[in-house]
Design an enzyme around this catalytic site. Structure first.
Site, PDB file in Angstrom:
ATOM      1  N   LYS A  14      61.516  12.512  25.967  1.00 18.01           N
ATOM      2  CA  LYS A  14      60.941  11.942  24.743  1.00 18.01           C
ATOM      3  C   LYS A  14      61.634  10.598  24.482  1.00 18.01           C
ATOM      4  O   LYS A  14      62.055  10.285  23.355  1.00 18.01           O
ATOM      5  CB  LYS A  14      61.160  12.935  23.583  1.00 18.01           C
ATOM      6  CG  LYS A  14      60.389  12.630  22.326  1.00 18.01           C
ATOM      7  CD  LYS A  14      58.907  12.891  22.431  1.00 18.01           C
ATOM      8  CE  LYS A  14      58.176  12.366  21.223  1.00 18.01           C
ATOM      9  NZ  LYS A  14      56.718  12.509  21.305  1.00 18.01           N
TER      10      LYS A  14
ATOM     11  N   ASP B 223      55.466  16.036  24.901  1.00 18.20           N
ATOM     12  CA  ASP B 223      54.295  16.586  24.198  1.00 18.20           C
ATOM     13  C   ASP B 223      53.059  16.523  25.093  1.00 18.20           C
ATOM     14  O   ASP B 223      52.293  17.488  25.183  1.00 18.20           O
ATOM     15  CB  ASP B 223      54.066  15.898  22.839  1.00 18.20           C
ATOM     16  CG  ASP B 223      54.395  14.415  22.826  1.00 18.20           C
ATOM     17  OD1 ASP B 223      55.071  13.953  23.753  1.00 18.20           O
ATOM     18  OD2 ASP B 223      53.980  13.716  21.880  1.00 18.20           O
TER      19      ASP B 223
ATOM     20  N   ASP C 120      63.922  24.964  27.101  1.00 16.50           N
ATOM     21  CA  ASP C 120      63.813  26.277  26.452  1.00 16.50           C
ATOM     22  C   ASP C 120      62.348  26.542  26.095  1.00 16.50           C
ATOM     23  O   ASP C 120      61.796  27.611  26.362  1.00 16.50           O
ATOM     24  CB  ASP C 120      64.696  26.244  25.183  1.00 16.50           C
ATOM     25  CG  ASP C 120      64.919  27.611  24.588  1.00 16.50           C
ATOM     26  OD1 ASP C 120      64.497  28.609  25.194  1.00 16.50           O
ATOM     27  OD2 ASP C 120      65.523  27.678  23.496  1.00 16.50           O
TER      28      ASP C 120
END
Ligand SMILES: NC(=O)c1ccc[n+]([C@@H]2O[C@H](COP(=O)([O-])OP(=O)(O)OC[C@H]3O[C@@H](n4cnc5c(N)ncnc54)[C@H](O)[C@@H]3O)[C@@H](O)[C@H]2O)c1
Length: 336
Positions: free
Chosen positions: A172, A205, A229
């Site tokens: 990100k 995303d 995770d």
């Protein structure tokens, strides 16, 4: 004989670990188990979720086989999983998600290995309230160049050693320009040293959307702690659920093997938990220990049981009345 620290854990942990130990003992692998405790059950028993004796055992064996540990939401002691990963510098969390014959899913050809950075990022444990009213809090994400380097190098080497074609870094760095920026920079530098491995970058995303719509484009994925995770539960969902996905926590001189799933309090004590994920974690452990024959025997047996679909827990077959123990028995029987 390999000494292994055995932590049965919380919730469904003891029931699935009993089956895993039964299967591993029946496989011919030479394992000497050292019982140890951690998590909520250790806290209730000894007043300490990570007793010294458990660490003394891992200090000695350097290999642990662990059931899931409950971490109470919002309050209570810090995650013992995170503590163990940090203490033993288990920096690479390897979570393979592959289709199983006999398990009906949306896609037939998913084969993704998530390599999650396991010791830094937003799970560094640096979190506190900023006001006495506890109405503002902050968590710090720590990302180091050396921490990024070792896990990204691991992912590329894993790809090369396991005949994989591609590594995708999920990040990100568009928003978190420094922390995620370091990780992405190191991934680009490392990729340049592995010209035989294809390299791709995806913002996390968008990566989620691509994974759900076109998972075949992913092979090895390397990412930071919290993204890994989350993404590994997503990949579990693609291939039949958390009951099937194992995980290895690898460091330079210690390793810990467990399922990806947690202690599943909703089904604990009901003989419903699927032992396959943790048994597959056992297969990863046996390969790590050089017990290749035993690992292969177990893998073939568990694949047979799942493919036949009779002795599988209800998460794989809603009509099934087979329980955790019966599935473990069927896997032992399938080893012949
Ligand atoms: N490595 C670990 O020890 C670990 C990992 C994840 C979560 N946790 C802990 O586990 C606790 C419960 O977390 P959660 O409910 O969010 O996640 P979870 O993984 O325990 O359960 C999520 C869902 O998957 C199902 N499920 C999980 N394992 C299964 C299995 N083997 N067979 C069949 N169904 C299975 C559960 O019934 C539940 O519906 C929390 O305290 C959490 O902190 C521990």
């Amino acid at each position: 004989m390999h000494a292994v620290t055995l932590i049965k854990g919380d919730g469904i942990g003891p029931s699935i670990m009993d089956e895993a130990v039964k299967v591993i003992n029946a496989s011919g692998a030479k394992i000497q188990w050292e019982d140890a405790y951690a998590g909520l059950s250790a806290f209730e028993k000894f007043g300490n979720p990570l007793p010294d004796a458990t660490m003394e055992s891992i200090d000695k064996t350097r290999v642990a086989f662990k059931g899931p540990l409950t971490t109470v939401v919002g309050t209570g002691f810090r995650s013992i999983n995170v503590a163990l990963r940090q203490k033993y510098e288990l920096y690479a969390n390897v979570r393979p998600a592959t289709n199983w014959e006999g398990v009906k899913t949306r896609y037939d050809d998913v084969d993704i290995v998530i390599v999650r950075e396991n010791t830094e990022g937003l799970y560094s444990g640096l979190e506190h309230y900023l006001t006495s009213k506890k109405d503002i809090a902050e968590s710090l994400a720590v990302v180091t160049r050396s921490g990024s380097q070792r896990v990204i190098e691991y992912a590329f080497k894993y790809a090369r050693d396991n005949n994989r074609k591609k590594v995708t870094v999920c990040h990100k760095a568009n928003i978190l320009k420094y922390t995620q920026g370091i990780f992405l920079d190191v991934a680009r530098e490392t990729a340049a040293r592995y010209p035989d491995i294809q390299f791709d970058e995806k913002i996390v995303d968008a990566a989620c959307m691509h994974m759900v719509m076109n998972p075949q484009q992913f092979d090895v994925v390397v990412t930071t702690n919290m993204f890994g995770d989350i993404l590994s539960d997503l990949t579990a969902g693609l291939v039949g659920g958390l009951g099937l996905i194992p995980g290895a926590n690898i460091g330079d001189d210690a390793a810990l093997f467990e399922a990806v799933h947690g202690s599943a309090p909703d089904i604990a004590g009901k003989n419903l938990a699927n032992p396959a994920a943790v048994i597959m974690a056992g297969v990863m452990m046996l390969n790590h220990l050089g017990e290749f024959e035993a690992a292969k025997r177990i893998k073939l047996a568990i694949e047979k049981v799942v493919r036949e679909g009779k002795y599988v827990t209800p998460d794989l077959n809603l009509q099934s009345t087979c329980g955790t123990k019966e599935m473990g028995d069927a896997i032992v029987a399938a080893m012949g």
